[in-house]
Scaffold this active site. Structure first.
Site, PDB file in Angstrom:
ATOM      1  N   ASP A 123       0.861  -1.160   0.000  1.00 49.38           N
ATOM      2  CA  ASP A 123       0.000   0.000   0.000  1.00 49.38           C
ATOM      3  C   ASP A 123       0.913   1.231   0.000  1.00 49.38           C
ATOM      4  O   ASP A 123       2.099   1.136   0.318  1.00 49.38           O
ATOM      5  CB  ASP A 123      -0.890  -0.039   1.240  1.00 49.38           C
ATOM      6  CG  ASP A 123      -1.690   1.228   1.438  1.00 49.38           C
ATOM      7  OD1 ASP A 123      -2.361   1.673   0.487  1.00 49.38           O
ATOM      8  OD2 ASP A 123      -1.631   1.787   2.546  1.00 49.38           O
ATOM      9  N   ASP A 129      -1.641  -0.776   5.988  1.00 52.73           N
ATOM     10  CA  ASP A 129      -1.841  -0.232   7.339  1.00 52.73           C
ATOM     11  C   ASP A 129      -3.300  -0.197   7.790  1.00 52.73           C
ATOM     12  O   ASP A 129      -3.577   0.314   8.877  1.00 52.73           O
ATOM     13  CB  ASP A 129      -1.270   1.187   7.418  1.00 52.73           C
ATOM     14  CG  ASP A 129      -2.097   2.184   6.617  1.00 52.73           C
ATOM     15  OD1 ASP A 129      -2.240   1.985   5.399  1.00 52.73           O
ATOM     16  OD2 ASP A 129      -2.592   3.155   7.208  1.00 52.73           O
ATOM     17  N   ASP A 177      -0.194   5.101   0.950  1.00 54.31           N
ATOM     18  CA  ASP A 177      -0.460   6.040   2.044  1.00 54.31           C
ATOM     19  C   ASP A 177      -0.512   5.307   3.382  1.00 54.31           C
ATOM     20  O   ASP A 177      -1.268   4.344   3.542  1.00 54.31           O
ATOM     21  CB  ASP A 177      -1.804   6.746   1.813  1.00 54.31           C
ATOM     22  CG  ASP A 177      -1.846   7.517   0.510  1.00 54.31           C
ATOM     23  OD1 ASP A 177      -1.377   8.662   0.481  1.00 54.31           O
ATOM     24  OD2 ASP A 177      -2.330   6.954  -0.489  1.00 54.31           O
TER      25      ASP A 177
END
Length: 216
Positions: free
Chosen positions: A7, A166, A9
């Site tokens: 991922d 995250d 961001d």
């Protein structure tokens, strides 16, 4: 073949300040109040349109959303790297993985243009086999389509691939694609969300990624 899909961001790069600044500028341009920075970690993760829906709240209508989104994209494209930076140790981890022969990819719900701009700026133009962001007509995570496309580009299978993210969206994406997920505790959503979503491994720092995949 061995591969890692990241991922962007909250995993590779801390982009929250620039996302918040662009959102608030777009809101204020149309007379809507800005949102506190502390609200943004829970508003991001499902793409820009969902971020702006959450920021607008009760004021959100399709026409308003379209207008604010156009302004956001223009503002963010010009300012997406003013305050953003890779997480401490991440540049070294990505470099080590690439040197050791791992196939590296990015799959994000960030718009495609900004995803490419940010990933290449901070990690180099030839680091990632593919960078898959949000495009009109293409389903966003947690739909596994972009993950399957990335693995096809890299020539790797689900058994050979880790997913690092995250948020619960990332864990769901990984599992929808048949991948194991390393939860990035340092990111926007934190340990509790990653545990509840079912991340197989929790990494507290980027260096923990190397320890996790090193034995593979």
């Amino acid at each position: 073949m061995k591969a890692v899909i990241f991922d962007l961001d909250g995993t590779l790069v801390n982009t929250i300040d620039d996302l918040a600044a662009a959102t608030n500028q777009a809101l204020q341009k149309h007379g809507f109040p800005p949102k506190p920075l502390a609200d943004f970690p829970m508003m991001v993760g499902n793409g820009i349109r969902k971020l702006l829906e959450r920021a607008l709240g009760d004021a959100c209508t399709p026409d308003v959303l379209d207008t604010v989104q156009r302004d956001f994209l223009e503002i963010y494209d010009q300012n997406c790297m003013n305050l953003s930076a890779p997480y401490e140790g991440m540049t070294e981890v990505v470099g080590r993985l690439q040197k050791d022969g791992w196939r590296l990819m990015v799959v994000t719900n960030k718009p495609q243009a900004q995803a490419e701009k940010i990933a290449r700026h901070y990690f180099g133009g030839d680091t990632f086999v593919s960078i898959s962001g949000n495009l009109e007509g293409r389903p966003a995570k947690p739909d596994p389509l972009t993950v399957h496309m990335a693995m096809q580009d890299a020539g790797c299978t689900a058994e050979e691939t880790w997913f690092v993210g995250d948020s619960n969206v990332d864990v769901q994406t990984a599992h929808n694609a048949g991948l194991r997920c390393i939860g990035a505790v340092w990111g926007f959503r934190g340990e509790d969300e990653l545990k509840k979503a079912g991340a197989e491994i929790l990494a507290r720092t980027p260096l923990d990624i190397l320890q996790t995949v090193g034995g593979k």
